[in-house]
Scaffold this active site. Structure first.
Site, short mmCIF file in Angstrom:
data_model
loop_
_atom_site.label_atom_id
_atom_site.label_comp_id
_atom_site.label_asym_id
_atom_site.label_seq_id
_atom_site.Cartn_x
_atom_site.Cartn_y
_atom_site.Cartn_z
N ARG A 102 1.04 -1.32 -0.10
CA ARG A 102 0.19 -0.03 -0.04
C ARG A 102 0.80 1.22 0.03
O ARG A 102 0.40 2.19 -0.75
CB ARG A 102 -0.94 -0.03 1.02
N LYS A 137 2.05 24.35 -2.44
CA LYS A 137 0.76 23.80 -2.30
C LYS A 137 0.61 22.21 -2.45
O LYS A 137 0.37 21.55 -3.32
CB LYS A 137 -0.19 24.38 -3.08
N LYS A 169 5.13 37.95 -0.17
CA LYS A 169 4.03 37.97 -0.99
C LYS A 169 3.20 39.25 -0.67
O LYS A 169 3.55 39.84 0.17
CB LYS A 169 3.23 36.81 -0.98
N GLU A 202 6.36 39.65 -4.83
CA GLU A 202 5.05 39.57 -5.58
C GLU A 202 4.64 41.11 -6.00
O GLU A 202 4.52 41.79 -5.07
CB GLU A 202 3.90 38.87 -4.79
N ASP A 224 1.34 38.52 -10.27
CA ASP A 224 0.42 37.91 -9.70
C ASP A 224 -0.86 38.31 -10.43
O ASP A 224 -1.31 39.35 -10.37
CB ASP A 224 0.19 38.01 -8.06
#
Length: 285
Positions: A102, A137, A169, A202, A224
């Protein structure tokens, strides 16, 4: 060649933690039903088509459970595979094969899905010089494998974590009182701590792009959520002085137009948070 963040130490830490989560105090299904010295053979069967990833990892997982196990890989990481292909044969301890099944499949299925999607998006910008980046992410405690899968699929890894690059950012800049204040404080911090980290900032509009260009010490500008038209204006202002990265809401239908602006990099969070896993099965001979 492995990317620099893949080391024997990092792989062992991941595998040991994952096996501890799955096995606990023992794989009692296998311990109860399979004789201790039993040996058997099995193979991996592709039930989807795409780019295979996790082949090297699979062998390491099985060897961790039983050093004498024999693994014969019929493909290598990054190869194109088709539904119905047999990609690996395994022989050795029956208990080890079942206990590792697994974890091995979870890793290979997820990694192959990411590699396949990375390859697909790369093909949409292959007529340009723009490079495809991943993001942070990722799935907690599985970033190592997800970024490795992007690499196998032909993408470029962005920073691995918060520690190996400065990325200022919108929230950093807003909390700091503005881009100028944020960059100034960052440069002071790097000097004070003796760290040599590249700085990315950013930007959300042309005024912010102009502000970054007025500062020293920035390595890359992130553009962005800009349309290709607005991005082209920003790139004309930057004029090659800094590296550029497009980010935010970029999809299969828009990535080509974004790359055609001439931006250096495009980062896509969907590479790791939205890729569909490929279906792979382990079958007893």
């Amino acid at each position: 060649m492995w990317p620099k963040y893949i080391t024997e130490k990092s792989l062992n830490q991941f595998i040991e933690s994952a096996l501890a989560e799955d096995l606990g105090d023992g794989d009692h299904s296998s311990l109860a039903s399979i004789p201790e010295n039993a040996e058997n053979s099995a193979y991996l069967l592709m039930k989807d088509s795409g780019i295979i990833a996790g082949v090297e990892l699979a062998e390491i997982i099985f060897k961790k459970l039983s050093p004498s196990i024999k693994v014969k890989s019929l493909v290598k990481d990054g190869d194109v595979v088709k539904k119905g292909d047999i990609i690996m044969r395994i022989h050795g301890s029956s208990r080890a094969i079942l206990s590792g099944e697994r974890l091995m499949l979870n890793c290979m299925q997820r990694m192959s899905g990411i590699a396949t999607y990375t390859n697909k998006l790369n093909s949409l910008i292959s007529h340009t010089s723009t490079k495809l980046l991943d993001t942070r992410k990722t799935t907690p405690n599985f970033r190592l494998m997800e970024k490795w899968a992007v690499f196998i699929g032909g993408g470029v890894n962005h920073r691995f974590g918060l520690y190996d690059m400065i990325m200022l950012k919108d929230n950093h800049n807003d909390f700091a009182g503005g881009i100028t204040q944020s960059v100034s404080a960052t440069k002071d911090y790097l000097k004070r701590t003796g760290r040599n980290l590249k700085i990315e900032v950013e930007t959300r509009n042309l005024e912010e792009v102009k502000e970054v260009l007025s500062l020293e010490g920035v390595h890359r500008i992130m553009l962005d959520n800009m349309s290709p038209a607005l991005m082209s204006q920003a790139l004309a202002l930057i004029n090659g002085r800094l590296e550029t990265e497009a980010s935010g809401g970029i999809t299969e239908s828009t990535i080509g137009a974004v790359a055609e602006t001439g931006v250096d990099y495009i980062s896509v969070g969907a590479l790791t948070h939205s890729a569909k896993s490929l279906d792979i099965s382990l079958k007893a001979e």
